[in-house]
Design an enzyme around this catalytic site. Structure first.
Site, PDB file in Angstrom:
ATOM      1  N   ASP A 106       0.873  -1.160   0.000  1.00  0.00           N
ATOM      2  CA  ASP A 106       0.000   0.000   0.000  1.00  0.00           C
ATOM      3  C   ASP A 106       0.922   1.225   0.000  1.00  0.00           C
ATOM      4  OD1 ASP A 106      -2.141   1.668  -0.008  1.00  0.00           O
ATOM      5  OD2 ASP A 106      -3.178   0.736   1.670  1.00  0.00           O
TER       6      ASP A 106
HETATM    7  C1  BGC Z   1      -4.964   3.303  -0.360  1.00  0.00           C
HETATM    8  C2  BGC Z   1      -5.083   2.270  -1.446  1.00  0.00           C
HETATM    9  C3  BGC Z   1      -4.858   2.916  -2.789  1.00  0.00           C
HETATM   10  C4  BGC Z   1      -3.525   3.618  -2.800  1.00  0.00           C
HETATM   11  C5  BGC Z   1      -3.190   4.288  -4.118  1.00  0.00           C
HETATM   12  C6  BGC Z   1      -3.664   4.076  -0.469  1.00  0.00           C
HETATM   13  O1  BGC Z   1      -3.584   5.068   0.481  1.00  0.00           O
HETATM   14  O2  BGC Z   1      -5.040   2.679   0.905  1.00  0.00           O
HETATM   15  O3  BGC Z   1      -6.332   1.662  -1.398  1.00  0.00           O
HETATM   16  O4  BGC Z   1      -4.930   1.948  -3.795  1.00  0.00           O
HETATM   17  O5  BGC Z   1      -3.526   4.602  -1.773  1.00  0.00           O
HETATM   18  O6  BGC Z   1      -4.026   5.354  -4.367  1.00  0.00           O
END
Ligand code: BGC
Length: 678
Positions: free
Chosen positions: A251
């Site tokens: 993440d």
């Molecule tokens: C979120 C993810 C997301 C990623 C990219 C993160 O902060 O938890 O779900 O895919 O950002 O935008």
């Protein structure tokens, strides 16, 4: 009048159709990967295990890629409610679509989203979000499907399979990421049984059944170890037990917490950039012997393997040309968004048949509340999608009202005149200020103070101004229908007895207003069913602390918790009314191999066309080792497919689109309980 027909609960051939991952020649891909990897320097391998930078380029988050080697870069796009890249079709949020219990619909939403992502130049769709809805207060509830692992797994598998017609998918966040405000630090503490029976089955299904091509790890810890460096999750379970052959990406920003432990555990790609996987850190880890080159080779190989297996080119996957930009918000996708919006609406109350609302001359409708005329598509976190036009509830109602008159009252208007109208439709609920991904960005701060942050909900009540609006409307109106917008359960006890009708409309996407209006005026009989229990009060549920840093996860939550504690919820999981009635009869069980096929006849016994969701709940007995019997629990096996059984429509004929069977005849719904359902 139409003849009876059979509806299969889960037609694997149909759901799996076109999923590129299911046709990969793995032996060939392995041979090609090994040949290519032999030519790669350590530097080239390192390039493959990290993103290109902290900002997306043209909305694409990129990683790896090397033109000299003929390797395209990963270009990742967020997606639970549509492609987050420029303008795109905004579908209803995932939990809304889950209320349809319609796996085929979800497959088509996945397919449409995948196609739009591909048209934008993306090749990895960062979706679906499949963290179990342990508590309805979770800020990102709207992004996920269900409080039930089986229902979640069916919807997620369908979405993944559909999307993987066009791009790779990345189910997220692995795993137990179900508290938002403390997501970067909290530890989900769980025993092995609960982990495997409650929190992982839907991830397993995405990996084993439909071969999700990648998996995004979670920010939080599992039993004290960050998920992004957790060998039990990333290696033993994902690869060892489930045979995952794709890559794991972290993440964003805080998802990779270390260099050597993360690489050793099987964090293959640090996103969005090499913070922990910087040249400096990697050289230090190599020099100290904490990792060796073989570890970098192994992780880079997982990325390269998928590139070759998926026949990735600069244009897209599977050797296909990049889809034309005209697929974005094309008529088909807007029609799909409308279908999803309509099928997701859940009718919760309909006293005195206040619904459907008539639309002949002389009928007067007051539409009340600012949300009736607001763009309310869900949170403003990573799943935010920007369509070119949003059909708001008021616009939808006006367009469908026929000869009825419609007048809008803003929230701060004098509502004393509502008594002059036949019915008041009050649109109330939540917005991105109340719930959602917790990202206090500069843009949000500037735009709307620090309330514009999403995050978890400490209470399931409506905000005070929304309760006040409902109170003022019910005090003045002759008959009131409340339309709720929101991403999860809302406590309605204080005011429900004063309203005649109640609809849960969620965040309905770019066609939400039309979908709602079709239900309000009876063009469609509501057939959504709740994918989350609505408690009567917060204290019916487990304790909920949105600042918790350590959270014990047990076997019980949602309807299982309510059932175990003998609490009668306001509306149970799976609940939803319609404008017609159905009779289910003649349940038949048949052993098929290691499984069981269940058949039931479904008859529309009412006077209108309609659809229903046939749900099967299997009871089992939980025994505490050496202890007393805990009692029988209902373990649901909802058959995630709607039986569409028609009758004469309101206009006296048969609605050809939704009607399949005359009221006197039977449709037949059949479902096979698959092995992964236990
Ligand atoms: C979120 C993810 C997301 C990623 C990219 C993160 O902060 O938890 O779900 O895919 O950002 O935008």
């Amino acid at each position: 009048m139409t003849a009876p027909r059979t509806v299969k609960a889960f037609d694997a051939d149909e759901i799996h159709a076109g999923n590129f991952a299911l046709g990969i020649d793995h032996e060939k891909a392995a041979r090609e990967t090994d040949a290519l990897m032999e030519r790669m320097s350590l530097e080239q391998k390192i390039h493959e295990i990290r993103g290109h930078g902290p900002r997306p380029v043209d909305s694409l988050w990129c990683a790896g890629g090397d033109a000299a080697l003929g390797l395209a870069a990963w270009r990742m796009v967020d997606g639970p409610r549509g492609a987050r890249a420029g303008v795109a079709t905004a579908f209803p949020v995932a939990i809304a679509r889950a209320a349809s219990f319609d796996v085929d619909l979800e497959r088509r939403v996945g397919m449409a989203t995948g196609l739009e992502v591909a048209a934008k130049g993306g090749n990895v769709l960062l979706a679906p979000t499949i963290n179990l809805l342990r508590h309805p207060g979770w800020g990102r509830a709207q992004e996920t499907y269900s409080e039930d692992p089986h229902h979640m797994g069916a919807m997620a598998a369908a979405y993944v399979s559909g999307a993987q017609n066009h791009v790779l998918t990345s189910p997220k966040h692995f795993a137990l990421n179900n508290l938002e405000n403390t997501r970067f630090e909290m530890s989900a503490d769980v025993d092995a049984r609960t982990l495997h029976e409650v929190y992982l089955p839907h991830f397993k299904r995405c990996v084993v059944e439909v071969r999700a091509a990648s998996v995004m790890s979670a920010y939080n810890k599992l039993n004290g170890v960050y998920c992004g460096e957790n060998p039990e999750l990333l290696d033993a379970i994902l690869r060892g037990d489930w045979g995952f052959t794709g890559f794991v990406e972290s993440d964003w920003f805080l998802g990779t917490r270390s260099t050597a432990p993360a690489i050793r555990a099987g964090m293959d790609i640090e996103m969005p950039a090499g913070f922990r996987f910087s040249d400096e850190n990697l050289q230090a880890a190599l020099a100290s012997g904490e990792i060796d080159e073989a570890a970098i080779h192994r992780n880079a190989r997982r990325s390269v393997y998928q590139k070759l297996a998926w026949q990735l080119t600069e244009d897209g996957v599977a050797g296909k040309p990049r889809p034309d930009a005209s697929v974005v918000e094309c008529d088909d996708h807007l029609a799909l968004a409308l279908e999803a919006a309509e099928k997701s609406v859940v009718l919760l109350r309909n006293e005195g048949d206040v619904l459907p609302v008539g639309r002949h001359a002389g009928v007067s409708i007051a539409v009340v509340g600012d949300l009736a005329d607001a763009v309310n598509l869900g949170d403003r976190g990573s799943s935010m999608v920007t369509p070119s036009h949003v059909v708001k509830p008021l616009e939808g109602i006006r367009a469908s009202a026929g000869d009825a008159t419609v007048e809008h009252f803003a929230s701060n208007a004098d509502l004393s005149r509502l008594g002059e109208f036949d019915v008041a439709v009050v649109v109330a609920g939540l917005t991105y200020r109340d719930e959602g991904e917790f990202i206090p960005t500069a843009q949000q701060e500037a735009e709307d103070s620090d309330l514009a942050r999403g995050g978890d909900r400490a209470t399931l009540d409506l905000p005070a101004d929304q309760r006040d609006l409902i109170e003022r409307a019910t005090a003045a109106a002759r008959r009131t229908v409340v339309v709720l917008q929101g991403g999860s359960a809302i406590v309605v006890r204080d005011w429900i007895d004063r309203v005649d009708g109640l609809l849960m409309a969620w965040y309905g996407g770019c066609q939400g207003g039309h979908g709602l209006a079709r239900v309000l005026f009876g063009d469609a009989s509501p057939s959504g069913r709740l994918p989350v229990s609505f408690p009567r009060a917060m204290d019916q549920l487990m304790p909920w602390d949105i600042a918790a840093l350590s959270v014990k996860h047990g076997l019980l939550h949602g309807y299982r918790w309510l059932d175990h504690h003998g609490h009668e919820p306001e509306f149970p999981f799976g609940f939803g009314l319609g404008y017609t009635s159905f009779q289910l009869r003649d349940l038949r069980l048949e052993r098929v191999g290691g499984g069981l096929t269940v058949r039931v006849d479904v008859q529309n016994t009412g006077t209108r066309a309609g659809a229903t969701v046939v749900q099967l709940y299997r009871g089992s007995v939980l025994l505490r080792p050496g202890g007393p019997r805990l009692g029988a629990r209902a373990v649901p096996l909802p058959l995630p497919r709607r039986a569409v059984v028609g009758g004469p429509s309101a206009r006296g004929g048969v609605d050809p689109r939704r009607s399949r069977v005359a009221p006197s005849k039977c449709g037949d719904a059949a479902g096979t309980i698959p092995p992964w359902a236990g």
